[in-house]
Design a protein around this motif. Structure first.
Motif, PDB file in Angstrom:
ATOM      1  N   UNK A 146       0.818  -1.206   0.000  1.00 25.96           N
ATOM      2  CA  UNK A 146       0.000   0.000   0.000  1.00 25.96           C
ATOM      3  C   UNK A 146       0.861   1.270   0.000  1.00 25.96           C
ATOM      4  N   UNK A 147       0.245   2.396   0.354  1.00 28.38           N
ATOM      5  CA  UNK A 147       0.861   3.705   0.157  1.00 28.38           C
ATOM      6  C   UNK A 147       2.081   3.967   1.019  1.00 28.38           C
ATOM      7  N   UNK A 148       2.359   3.129   2.009  1.00 32.45           N
ATOM      8  CA  UNK A 148       3.571   3.322   2.785  1.00 32.45           C
ATOM      9  C   UNK A 148       4.818   3.156   1.926  1.00 32.45           C
ATOM     10  N   UNK A 149       4.660   2.478   0.772  1.00 30.03           N
ATOM     11  CA  UNK A 149       5.814   2.269  -0.102  1.00 30.03           C
ATOM     12  C   UNK A 149       6.310   3.572  -0.724  1.00 30.03           C
ATOM     13  N   UNK A 150       5.458   4.590  -0.775  1.00 32.73           N
ATOM     14  CA  UNK A 150       5.894   5.884  -1.309  1.00 32.73           C
ATOM     15  C   UNK A 150       7.079   6.414  -0.516  1.00 32.73           C
ATOM     16  N   UNK A 151       6.963   6.362   0.808  1.00 35.79           N
ATOM     17  CA  UNK A 151       8.055   6.819   1.667  1.00 35.79           C
ATOM     18  C   UNK A 151       9.206   5.824   1.678  1.00 35.79           C
ATOM     19  N   UNK A 152       8.877   4.543   1.716  1.00 36.33           N
ATOM     20  CA  UNK A 152       9.921   3.512   1.779  1.00 36.33           C
ATOM     21  C   UNK A 152      10.876   3.627   0.602  1.00 36.33           C
TER      22      UNK A 152
END
Length: 468
Positions: free
Chosen positions: A287-293
């Motif tokens: 999900x969208x946490x990958x944007x920061x990761x």
């Protein structure tokens, strides 16, 4: 000048970090040690009311502690926020503190189940505070985002969400796809698997088509492919669990393993992220946490990466994709400073606080108001995870006392070929419904029924709770 010191804190066999608006590390340390910062603003000024706030969130600590420090220095309400980050066993810590008479005033409520913390009286309803605060209503749209079983029970709102994490997306290596002759992600699951197989073949050992983590593998792709295909594990119309619809999804998913399509190892999430960032496989899903990761934690620098929607069985969208609600605060019923606690929540969920929080990419806005306020040029790759028309929140199925492995473990074992698919589904239907019937009969849970349930709009139906 602020200073830091490392100390070991033991509180009811769990670890905590106490912060009062000072520069503490956002990562917990190992071996029972935690960072506790002390600085010029670490003590409440004389005459101020201290509001104790507990949270389990650490990923956003740099921003939150800066804003707490700002509030402690500048607020005119005579309030001092003392923020404690619980690094282990958060729910049990709260329950122990409540029962022992040492509970905080305000708690981060992202993960708190209503049956444990609202139905038992630990958290108090916030309706009266919400109704008297037009600004809070404008910014947060609490009644538009009151989700039965998540933050609301029978019209009582116990906490209000400020943001959400997107549903699962496909992250892909554009360079590898282009090298293999592909320009987009197929909308049909079978075609998606065929593409992954072709990429593995053309990779000739240099790279694979797809990678899976060892942590909740079923949830990160195949379960979401099922959701957008109109398949869900709880039958809302009849008020029972039903895993029968997953058969086709599991059988197709088996190809990833049986046809040697996937990267031949399933490691922890961060290890698999690193392998994706190294170009070891072309397709990843989260999900969208990958944007920061993939921007900060494990930055991708060697290739261009894209974000696409997860495929469905037929290529059509027949059900909602589940989002994860985030960033909410509740007031503990035993607080002696309830009005001051509400002022703290007002601050944490104010336009000023949320604008910087959302623009820092910690989550996506849940309210249309904040979605219109933030500068989306500042959120980076988070923009690629903007919510889709068919993303929604599902009413929470009954909480049951299940014996044995949960459905995600069992269905992934079927994907791996460890158990027969039909036997896995039969086992899940039996165990989940036996637990449901027993818990309904004992009064520890209620049967949830939505007679007008719509899989594309799961939260819009008429909800009924039955005690039999």
């Amino acid at each position: 000048m602020k200073k830091k010191r490392i100390m070991s804190i033991v509180l009811a066999a769990a670890m905590a970090v106490s912060i009062a608006g000072c520069g503490s590390s956002s990562e917990s340390t190992s071996n029972g040690e935690n960072t506790q910062a002390e600085g010029e603003n670490s003590k409440a000024p004389e005459g101020a009311t201290t509001v104790e706030v507990w949270t389990e969130d650490r990923h956003d600590l740099e921003y939150v502690e800066k804003m707490v420090d700002q509030y402690n220095q500048n607020n005119k309400d005579g309030i001092f926020i003392n923020l404690t980050v619980i690094t282990e066993d958060y729910k049990n810590m709260l329950a122990l503190a409540y029962n022992g008479g040492t509970a905080p005033d305000v708690v981060g409520a992202n993960s708190l189940p209503l049956n444990t913390f609202a139905d038992t009286g630990i958290l108090m309803p916030l309706n009266d505070y919400i109704d008297s605060d037009e600004t809070f209503q404008k910014v947060n749209e609490p009644y538009e985002h009151a989700y039965e079983g998540e933050n609301t029970r029978n019209g009582n709102i116990y906490f209000v969400y400020s943001g959400m994490r997107s549903g699962v997306r496909v992250e892909y290596n554009k360079n590898i796809l282009s090298e293999c002759g592909y320009t987009e992600i197929p909308s049909k699951l079978e075609d998606y698997i065929d593409m992954a197989k072709d990429i593995t073949k053309k990779g000739e050992g240099k790279y694979y088509g797809i990678g899976f983590t060892s942590a909740s593998s079923f949830e990160r792709l195949l379960e979401m492919c099922a959701q957008v295909s109109g398949i869900y594990y709880y039958d809302y119309v009849n008020g029972k669990y039903d895993f029968s619809g997953y058969k086709d999804i599991v059988e197709l998913g088996r190809r990833f393993i049986s046809e040697d399509i996937a990267y031949p190892d399933q490691q922890g999430v961060d290890n698999m992220r690193a392998l994706f960032a190294e170009g070891q496989f072309a397709l990843w899903s989260n999900a969208s946490q990958e944007a920061s990761v993939f921007t900060n934690q494990i930055p991708i620098t060697e290739f261009d990466w894209g974000v696409a929607e997860v495929p469905s069985l037929t290529g059509e969208i027949k059900g909602a994709l589940q989002t994860t609600l985030s960033k909410a605060y509740g007031i503990v019923s035993t607080s002696e400073h309830k009005d001051e606690a509400w002022k703290v929540i007002q601050y944490f969920q104010s336009e000023e606080f949320l604008k910087g929080y959302l623009e820092s990419g910690y989550c996506l806005p849940i309210s249309s108001y904040m979605d219109g306020v933030i500068d989306k040029t500042k959120i980076g790759r988070m923009a690629d995870f903007s919510l889709l028309d068919y993303e929604s929140v599902y009413p929470k199925p009954p909480v049951i006392n299940l014996t044995g492995d949960d459905y995600r473990v069992v269905l992934w074992n079927a994907v791996m070929g460890y158990v027969d698919t039909d036997e896995a589904i039969k086992d899940l239907n039996t165990r989940y419904n036996e637990a449901l019937e027993a818990d309904v009969a004992s009064g520890s849970t209620k049967r949830l029924v939505i007679s007008d349930y719509d899989p594309l709009h799961p939260n819009d139906g008429t909800i009924t709770y039955l005690d039999k």
